[in-house]
Design a protein around this motif. Structure first.
Motif, short mmCIF file in Angstrom:
data_model
loop_
_atom_site.label_atom_id
_atom_site.label_comp_id
_atom_site.label_asym_id
_atom_site.label_seq_id
_atom_site.Cartn_x
_atom_site.Cartn_y
_atom_site.Cartn_z
N VAL A 1 0.84 -1.20 0.00
CA VAL A 1 0.00 0.00 0.00
C VAL A 1 0.88 1.25 0.00
CG1 VAL A 1 -1.65 1.34 1.34
CG2 VAL A 1 -1.96 -1.13 1.08
N ARG A 2 1.91 1.25 0.84
CA ARG A 2 2.80 2.42 0.92
C ARG A 2 3.57 2.63 -0.38
NH1 ARG A 2 4.48 4.89 5.63
NH2 ARG A 2 3.35 4.31 7.55
N CYS A 3 3.89 1.53 -1.09
CA CYS A 3 4.66 1.64 -2.34
C CYS A 3 3.77 1.73 -3.57
CB CYS A 3 5.61 0.45 -2.46
SG CYS A 3 6.93 0.43 -1.23
N GLU A 4 2.46 1.87 -3.36
CA GLU A 4 1.49 2.07 -4.43
C GLU A 4 1.41 0.88 -5.38
OE1 GLU A 4 2.55 5.73 -6.30
OE2 GLU A 4 1.91 6.96 -4.62
N TRP A 5 1.38 -0.33 -4.81
CA TRP A 5 1.15 -1.52 -5.61
C TRP A 5 -0.33 -1.58 -6.02
CZ3 TRP A 5 3.91 -6.05 -2.56
CH2 TRP A 5 5.29 -5.85 -2.62
N GLN A 6 -0.62 -2.46 -6.96
CA GLN A 6 -2.01 -2.70 -7.34
C GLN A 6 -2.59 -3.73 -6.37
OE1 GLN A 6 -2.61 -3.77 -11.44
NE2 GLN A 6 -1.57 -1.95 -12.24
N MET A 7 -3.18 -3.22 -5.31
CA MET A 7 -3.65 -4.11 -4.24
C MET A 7 -5.12 -4.48 -4.45
SD MET A 7 -0.87 -4.29 -2.61
CE MET A 7 -1.39 -5.23 -1.17
N ASP A 8 -5.47 -5.66 -3.97
CA ASP A 8 -6.86 -6.13 -4.04
C ASP A 8 -7.61 -5.73 -2.78
OD1 ASP A 8 -6.70 -7.45 -6.52
OD2 ASP A 8 -5.65 -9.11 -5.55
N LYS A 9 -8.89 -5.50 -2.94
CA LYS A 9 -9.72 -5.26 -1.78
C LYS A 9 -10.17 -6.60 -1.21
CE LYS A 9 -11.50 -0.79 -3.38
NZ LYS A 9 -12.72 -0.02 -3.73
N GLY A 10 -10.04 -6.74 0.08
CA GLY A 10 -10.39 -8.01 0.70
C GLY A 10 -9.23 -8.99 0.63
N SER A 11 -9.37 -10.08 1.35
CA SER A 11 -8.30 -11.08 1.42
C SER A 11 -8.42 -12.07 0.27
CB SER A 11 -8.37 -11.83 2.75
OG SER A 11 -9.63 -12.47 2.88
N ARG A 12 -7.28 -12.56 -0.18
CA ARG A 12 -7.24 -13.56 -1.23
C ARG A 12 -6.38 -14.73 -0.78
NH1 ARG A 12 -8.09 -12.69 -6.81
NH2 ARG A 12 -9.13 -10.74 -7.31
N SER A 13 -6.63 -15.89 -1.35
CA SER A 13 -5.80 -17.05 -1.04
C SER A 13 -4.48 -16.92 -1.79
CB SER A 13 -6.52 -18.33 -1.46
OG SER A 13 -6.61 -18.40 -2.87
N TYR A 14 -3.51 -17.78 -1.41
CA TYR A 14 -2.21 -17.73 -2.08
C TYR A 14 -2.34 -18.12 -3.55
CZ TYR A 14 -0.01 -17.12 2.48
OH TYR A 14 0.38 -16.62 3.69
N GLY A 15 -3.25 -19.06 -3.84
CA GLY A 15 -3.48 -19.44 -5.23
C GLY A 15 -4.04 -18.30 -6.05
N GLU A 16 -4.97 -17.57 -5.47
CA GLU A 16 -5.55 -16.42 -6.16
C GLU A 16 -4.52 -15.32 -6.33
OE1 GLU A 16 -10.22 -16.69 -4.76
OE2 GLU A 16 -8.75 -15.77 -3.43
N MET A 17 -3.65 -15.15 -5.34
CA MET A 17 -2.59 -14.16 -5.46
C MET A 17 -1.67 -14.49 -6.63
SD MET A 17 0.52 -13.20 -2.82
CE MET A 17 -0.53 -13.37 -1.39
N LEU A 18 -1.36 -15.78 -6.79
CA LEU A 18 -0.50 -16.19 -7.90
C LEU A 18 -1.16 -15.88 -9.24
CD1 LEU A 18 2.00 -17.65 -8.98
CD2 LEU A 18 0.79 -19.82 -8.68
N GLN A 19 -2.44 -16.18 -9.37
CA GLN A 19 -3.14 -15.89 -10.62
C GLN A 19 -3.17 -14.39 -10.90
OE1 GLN A 19 -3.92 -18.33 -12.69
NE2 GLN A 19 -3.09 -19.69 -11.09
N ARG A 20 -3.36 -13.60 -9.86
CA ARG A 20 -3.36 -12.14 -10.01
C ARG A 20 -2.02 -11.65 -10.49
NH1 ARG A 20 -4.56 -7.44 -11.18
NH2 ARG A 20 -4.60 -5.73 -9.70
N MET A 21 -0.94 -12.22 -9.96
CA MET A 21 0.40 -11.80 -10.38
C MET A 21 0.71 -12.26 -11.80
SD MET A 21 1.57 -9.90 -8.04
CE MET A 21 -0.15 -9.40 -7.84
N LYS A 22 0.13 -13.38 -12.21
CA LYS A 22 0.29 -13.81 -13.61
C LYS A 22 -0.29 -12.78 -14.56
CE LYS A 22 0.40 -18.88 -13.17
NZ LYS A 22 -0.30 -20.14 -13.51
N GLU A 23 -1.46 -12.28 -14.19
CA GLU A 23 -2.11 -11.26 -15.02
C GLU A 23 -1.29 -9.98 -15.04
OE1 GLU A 23 -5.97 -10.75 -13.41
OE2 GLU A 23 -6.58 -12.85 -13.68
N LEU A 24 -0.81 -9.55 -13.86
CA LEU A 24 -0.02 -8.32 -13.80
C LEU A 24 1.29 -8.49 -14.56
CD1 LEU A 24 0.35 -5.46 -12.67
CD2 LEU A 24 1.26 -6.48 -10.58
#
Length: 716
Positions: free
Chosen positions: A268-291
């Motif tokens: 948040v402090r470094c202005e990343w593209q953060m998601d609202k709400g919590s995500r699982s580690y698998g969902e985080m990986l998919q999000r990073m694939k897209e990014l």
């Protein structure tokens, strides 16, 4: 009498009355303080009486007066150090609670000033840091002034003390206690470079803490408590103390979640593209694939920002998943995991179809494919494999009964592979990830090398896997104080996987050599009852283009069958080629006894080949073949109905039989010798039938040990 003498008299008078009449003693001291308000001894004696009586409010007021009026008195600072020690410690006895209550009665301004001055009195870095940390927790507004300087002091102390591991007292205080106060304080303004530095330090600590190896003390405790360890909770209760900290202060609860929380705040402090709400580690990986797909489209500043987001996020998923996989296949590597009875698991080629004859007709093509493997090894996409087994790629077979956590383990393996592939999908991501790994010296992490080796084997890069296994063997293995029964096998896991890789590469001699080295350390098991043909599941006869893998428990009971199957696979293709090779065929017959009647079809194929040849020579036959079905079949071959096959199964029999081919004057002698040979064969067969009750495991183990040189030399 002088004023000093008067003061001493009044104090002494009060001391004498304390035990008999405390109120009278108090009256004497009140009078004394009225007469001599600047005398420290009178004030301190009043404080001592109230403190010993554990009267919190009055003792607090007197301590405050002494702190304000006599700040240079050593006795005052001794009292303050006792109180601050009670504030820092985890002790919950009555006196400690009283001291904490006494401190709470002081005005906030005085508490803050007292803690600051107490910090200045400390010369030990760790004690000074704990005192200042106490101040930061009680007075969050002081974080802006003292937070970063305290953090840098701890990191500098870690460097000066030359700590061998990031899991040390200085890093623990910084990461777990100071850093959250710094990054969660809204008034703190920190540059991104400093935030990344701190997050880097935090990740190294938490990963190091989770993957720490067992200590000698904990191994001894595990050995003593092995009978009572029934749950993961019980296993996790083993003692672990970071040098310089108490046992309670050494414990870190939910380390992965804490690291994720730090990463989220820094993001948040470094202005990343953060998601609202919590995500699982698998969902985080998919999000990073897209990014990751859009990294090249960002400008320079945004590219660095989002590159760091992808690297740190995926790195967290990778290390966590890899750790979960390795903790399932080799739990004894980690603190608080498993007991001496816990066995590791080894990823090898699945050889369950070795008894099939479906691949014999295309043996040449298989050999060529394996020989050419080095030139065209291709990383298989992890998308090709599904845990359910419906994928078109490689599957990992495992005994679900023996490994209850198999589904989570395979899911962790898949997630870790995908994370690794993403971190190496772009040069900019790979370079940053390699920089972090280099600073952490991950090449020396035994547990990570085990995962990487299994991943490379899964990808089918066998030549690379051989190099990784040699690197694995070079890493110093922890020497357990308590020698577990499977410790020898555990040390041979690299040899077992090397044999599997050499086999997959078509390097059968090397595969056999490694297998025989492993067999040499095995203890033959008690032979199980021989199953009937109806009890044996059918062997899969469909030839598979892509081979499966199997996870085997590292026990003699599981590894011995694998070694027999791998040796059979090495000799099978050679035994059934167009060129005659009786030695290889004889080895196949011996090895087919294992897990009989699984290999019955292949044995009949061998009998068919012997009949076609019209003769068969294998002088070790009566040393190692004790299977009654096989003995009956070979006895039948000598009969007229069986084709009168010429069998040379006795030592030196071949030399005698060969004289039959000579002509002239040797003819009648040869006929007599031949008759004697038949009688010898009949007697040898009768003796062999009496050996059918021998432990087959012992027979096959003896075969591998005694014939080691011959077995290796008979392979290309």
């Amino acid at each position: 009498m002088s004023a000093q003498g008067d003061c001493e008299f009044l104090v002494q008078r009060a001391r004498d009355l304390v035990s008999e009449d405390p109120w009278a003693a108090k009256a004497w001291l009140i009078t004394a303080r009225t007469l001599y308000p600047s005398d420290f001894n009178i004030q301190y004696e009043m404080y001592t009486i109230e403190r010993n009586a554990e009267r919190t409010a009055s003792a607090g007021r007197l301590l405050y007066d002494m702190f304000v009026n006599f700040p240079d008195q050593p006795v005052v600072w001794r009292e303050i150090s006792v109180i601050t020690a009670a504030l820092r410690n985890d002790v919950q006895d009555k006196h400690a609670q009283f001291l904490r209550g006494l401190f709470e009665t002081l005005p906030g301004r005085v508490q803050c000033e007292m803690l600051l001055k107490a910090t200045e009195q400390c010369f030990n870095t760790l004690e000074k840091a704990e005192m200042l940390l106490l101040l930061l927790r009680r007075f969050p507004e002081s974080v802006v002034q003292h937070g970063v300087s305290l953090g840098e002091t701890l990191l500098e102390a870690e460097s000066i003390e030359d700590q061998e591991t990031p899991v040390n007292c200085f890093r623990k205080l910084f990461v777990c206690d100071v850093l959250p106060l710094i990054i969660n304080n809204p008034d703190m303004r920190l540059p991104a470079s400093l935030l990344y530095k701190y997050m880097h330090k935090a990740a190294e600590f938490y990963i190091g803490y989770v993957t720490r190896g067992p200590t000698a003390e904990s191994q001894l405790q595990v050995s003593q408590e092995a009978g009572s360890l029934k749950s993961p909770t019980a296993r996790g209760s083993q003692r672990y103390i970071i040098e310089g900290l108490t046992e309670k202060s050494s414990q870190v609860v939910e380390p992965w979640e804490r690291l994720l929380e730090i990463m989220s705040v820094v993001g948040v402090r470094c202005e990343w593209q953060m998601d609202k709400g919590s995500r699982s580690y698998g969902e985080m990986l998919q999000r990073m694939k897209e990014l990751g797909r859009y990294l090249s489209s960002f400008d320079a500043d945004a590219h660095v920002r989002y590159r760091n987001q992808v690297v740190y996020s995926v790195m967290l998923v990778f290390f966590r998943s890899a750790y979960q996989y390795v903790s399932a296949v080799q739990p004894t590597l980690f603190q608080g995991h498993g007991s001496p009875s816990t066995v590791p698991w080894i990823l090898v080629e699945d050889l369950s179809s070795v008894y099939s004859d479906a691949d014999l007709d295309r043996s040449k093509h298989i050999h060529k494919k394996r020989k050419l493997a080095d030139g065209r090894e291709k990383t298989m996409s992890s998308d090709d494999e599904e845990v359910s087994g419906k994928g078109c790629g490689r599957h990992i077979l495992v005994n679900k009964t023996e490994l209850p956590c198999w589904a989570d383990m395979l899911e962790s393996f898949r997630t870790a592979r995908e994370s690794w592939e993403l971190l190496h999908s772009q040069e900019t991501l790979e370079n940053e990830f390699n920089r972090i790994c280099s600073s952490w010296k991950t090449d020396s992490w035994l547990w990570l090398r085990i995962f990487l080796t299994d991943m490379i084997i899964y990808q089918g890069q066998y030549r690379k896997a051989v190099g990784s296994l040699h690197q694995l063997a070079s890493i110093q293995l922890p020497q357990p104080q308590v020698v577990a029964p499977q410790s020898s096998l555990e040390q041979h896991r690299a040899l077992i996987q090397l044999a599997s890789c050499h086999y997959a590469l078509g390097e059968y001699r090397m595969a056999c050599e490694k297998v025989l080295e492993v067999v040499n350390s095995l203890v033959p098991q008690v032979q199980e009852a021989i199953r009937t043909a109806e009890e044996v599941p059918r062997v899969r006869t469909k030839f598979r283009k892509g081979s499966d893998l199997r996870l085997l428990p590292c026990t003699s009971k599981a590894i011995m069958p694998f070694c027999m199957q791998l040796m059979l696979a090495c000799f099978k293709l050679r035994a059934f080629t167009e060129n005659r090779d009786d030695l290889a065929l004889g080895h196949v017959v011996v090895l087919l006894q294992h897990d009989w009647p699984q290999g019955e079809c292949l044995f009949l194929k061998a009998i068919e080949k012997i009949c076609q040849q019209g003769s068969f020579q294998y002088e070790n036959f009566f040393n190692y073949v004790t299977n009654i079905d096989m003995l009956e079949e070979f006895a039948y071959l000598r009969t007229t109905e069986g084709g009168k096959v010429q069998l040379e199964l006795l030592p030196n029999q071949g030399m005698l039989i060969n004289t039959k081919e000579r002509r002239g004057r040797h003819h009648t002698v040869t006929r007599g010798i031949t008759k004697g040979v038949k009688e010898d064969f009949r007697l040898a067969m009768e003796r062999q039938v009496s050996r059918c009750a021998e432990n087959l495991q012992t027979v096959l183990h003896r075969f591998c040990i005694n014939e080691k040189i011959m077995l290796i030399q008979s392979l290309p």
